[in-house]
Design an enzyme around this catalytic site. Structure first.
Site, mmCIF file in Angstrom:
data_model
loop_
_atom_site.group_PDB
_atom_site.id
_atom_site.type_symbol
_atom_site.label_atom_id
_atom_site.label_comp_id
_atom_site.label_asym_id
_atom_site.label_seq_id
_atom_site.Cartn_x
_atom_site.Cartn_y
_atom_site.Cartn_z
ATOM 1 N N TYR A 182 0.847 -1.201 0.000
ATOM 2 C CA TYR A 182 0.000 0.000 0.000
ATOM 3 C C TYR A 182 0.882 1.251 0.000
ATOM 4 O O TYR A 182 2.070 1.191 0.331
ATOM 5 C CB TYR A 182 -0.917 -0.043 1.225
ATOM 6 N N THR A 184 1.486 3.701 1.830
ATOM 7 C CA THR A 184 2.209 4.146 3.025
ATOM 8 C C THR A 184 3.279 3.163 3.483
ATOM 9 O O THR A 184 4.013 3.453 4.438
ATOM 10 C CB THR A 184 1.236 4.357 4.196
ATOM 11 N N LYS A 185 3.367 1.993 2.842
ATOM 12 C CA LYS A 185 4.233 0.933 3.362
ATOM 13 C C LYS A 185 5.700 1.170 3.004
ATOM 14 O O LYS A 185 6.053 2.091 2.264
ATOM 15 C CB LYS A 185 3.762 -0.421 2.847
ATOM 16 N N THR A 186 6.571 0.297 3.532
ATOM 17 C CA THR A 186 8.016 0.501 3.375
ATOM 18 C C THR A 186 8.462 0.434 1.928
ATOM 19 O O THR A 186 9.422 1.096 1.538
ATOM 20 C CB THR A 186 8.790 -0.529 4.215
#
Length: 383
Positions: A182, A184-186
């Site tokens: 997604y 916002t993920k790393t």
């Protein structure tokens, strides 16, 4: 006027943009050669013998993995209430029931010492969640699972790259592990996820079920020597395949996974140094030699803090800084509360952590000046 500093932003480079353009020009927009390449490179990243199945979300991946291990009506799946609702909702998709186990207040991950008390004859699997990017105690969890003949599917939405026992999450011996890409993920593909497993039967089932239960995906049908129009539906599957456009982003994001982790680790260290004298509890750190993915940096306000958690977030917003809360425990949400009759005190550590927790902005596009601005605002509110 100082611009608003959001809670999270993805870092997309020219490499990703050029790869997407190449896909657009190629004619392969849905699942095709880029998705296959991303799967192969992701499997190699996790370790030899790993099969990777790209999907359009981690939620999809969790659903496929649990279906593949045989979760069905009447079963129970043990997990934590301290997670996003996707972890538990996929259990309901399959007609099973989640059973929540409270967190360890030292790690905010599921407490392995409480697992056996939650096991019943209906128990089918355990789904540990690697909260914020800190790996669960997988050795203890897997030991419980093996004693009781339970499957294990890891929710690693926060945990790329994180380690446990010196090994990457995804290579620890569970039946399957699911990652989120997604925004916002790393690492990100916009929307997307990946299932990894070393069990060929699980991999095969996930591949079939991610595209309508069809025995051959579109890429295979249009690149093999068999007639492209012919396929067989072998199960009532889902529409969970990743597109080549998304995979084009993921190919280059994966190459940055370790550099991104190093940046996030440095940012976490700067926050620790700048905020340690305030009335807060800093996030837990991994054991020496282990890697924390640092997807989130979560402060917990002490009772001596001059403002409540909610007021703190309001004041940060007034300073032009976005914060978030991870998580509102599932047993407090109307659906889970009403269906299973939960009370807030049923999971006291998850509830207490939620009441005090706030996630500060931490992402690789942030500059040191951005971080200093966050620190200054936190200190103004709490010092």
């Amino acid at each position: 006027m100082t611009p608003f500093l959001p809670f999270a932003l993805p870092e997309i480079g020219e490499e990703e943009i050029n790869e997407v353009l190449d896909s657009l020009r190629s004619g392969w927009l849905t699942t095709g050669p880029k998705t296959k390449r991303f799967e192969e490179e992701f499997g190699a990243f996790i370790g030899a013998g790993t099969e990777a199945i790209a999907v359009n979300s981690a939620t999809a991946g969790l659903h496929l993995a649990m279906e593949a291990i045989g979760v069905g009506p009447g079963d129970e799946v043990i997990t934590t209430p301290y997670t996003f609702t996707a972890t538990a909702e996929v259990v309901r998709y399959l007609g099973a029931d989640p059973v929540f186990v409270d967190i360890d207040p030292g790690t905010f991950n599921i407490d392995p010492a409480k697992l056996e008390a939650a096991i019943t004859p209906r128990s089918k699997a355990i789904v540990p969640v690697h909260f914020a990017g800190l790996a669960c105690d997988m050795e203890a969890i897997l030991a419980v699972a093996r004693r009781h003949g339970l499957k294990v599917v890891e929710d690693a939405a926060h945990a790329l790259p994180a380690t446990c026992g010196g090994k990457l999450v995804g290579s620890l011996g569970s039946d399957a592990t699911v990652y989120s890409f997604y925004a916002t993920k790393t690492i990100t593909t916009g929307e997307g996820g990946m299932v990894v497993t070393r069990d060929p039967a699980i991999a095969k089932r996930c591949r079939v079920m991610r595209l309508h239960g069809i025995s051959r995906d579109a890429f295979d049908r249009y690149t093999s020597d068999k007639p492209s129009w012919h396929y067989e539906v072998v199960a009532p599957g889902c529409k969970y395949n990743m597109t080549d456009i998304a995979a084009s982003i993921g190919i280059h994001q994966l190459k940055k996974a370790w550099p991104f982790q190093e940046q996030r680790s440095s940012m976490a260290a700067r926050y620790d140094a700048a905020l340690s004298d305030l009335p807060v509890d800093l996030p837990p750190h991994p054991a020496p030699g282990e890697t924390h993915a640092w997807h989130l940096y979560v402060l917990r306000l002490k009772e001596t803090a001059p403002v409540s958690r909610n007021r703190f977030i309001e004041l940060m917003a007034a300073n032009g800084i976005g914060c978030s809360v991870h998580f509102i425990p599932l047993h407090l949400h109307p659906y889970w509360r009403d269906r299973y009759g939960f009370q807030p005190e049923d999971f006291p550590y998850a509830h207490a952590s939620y009441q005090r927790s706030v996630s500060l902005p931490m992402y690789t596009r942030m500059t040191e000046a951005d971080q200093q601005r966050v620190v200054a605002a936190v200190r103004e509110i709490l010092a």
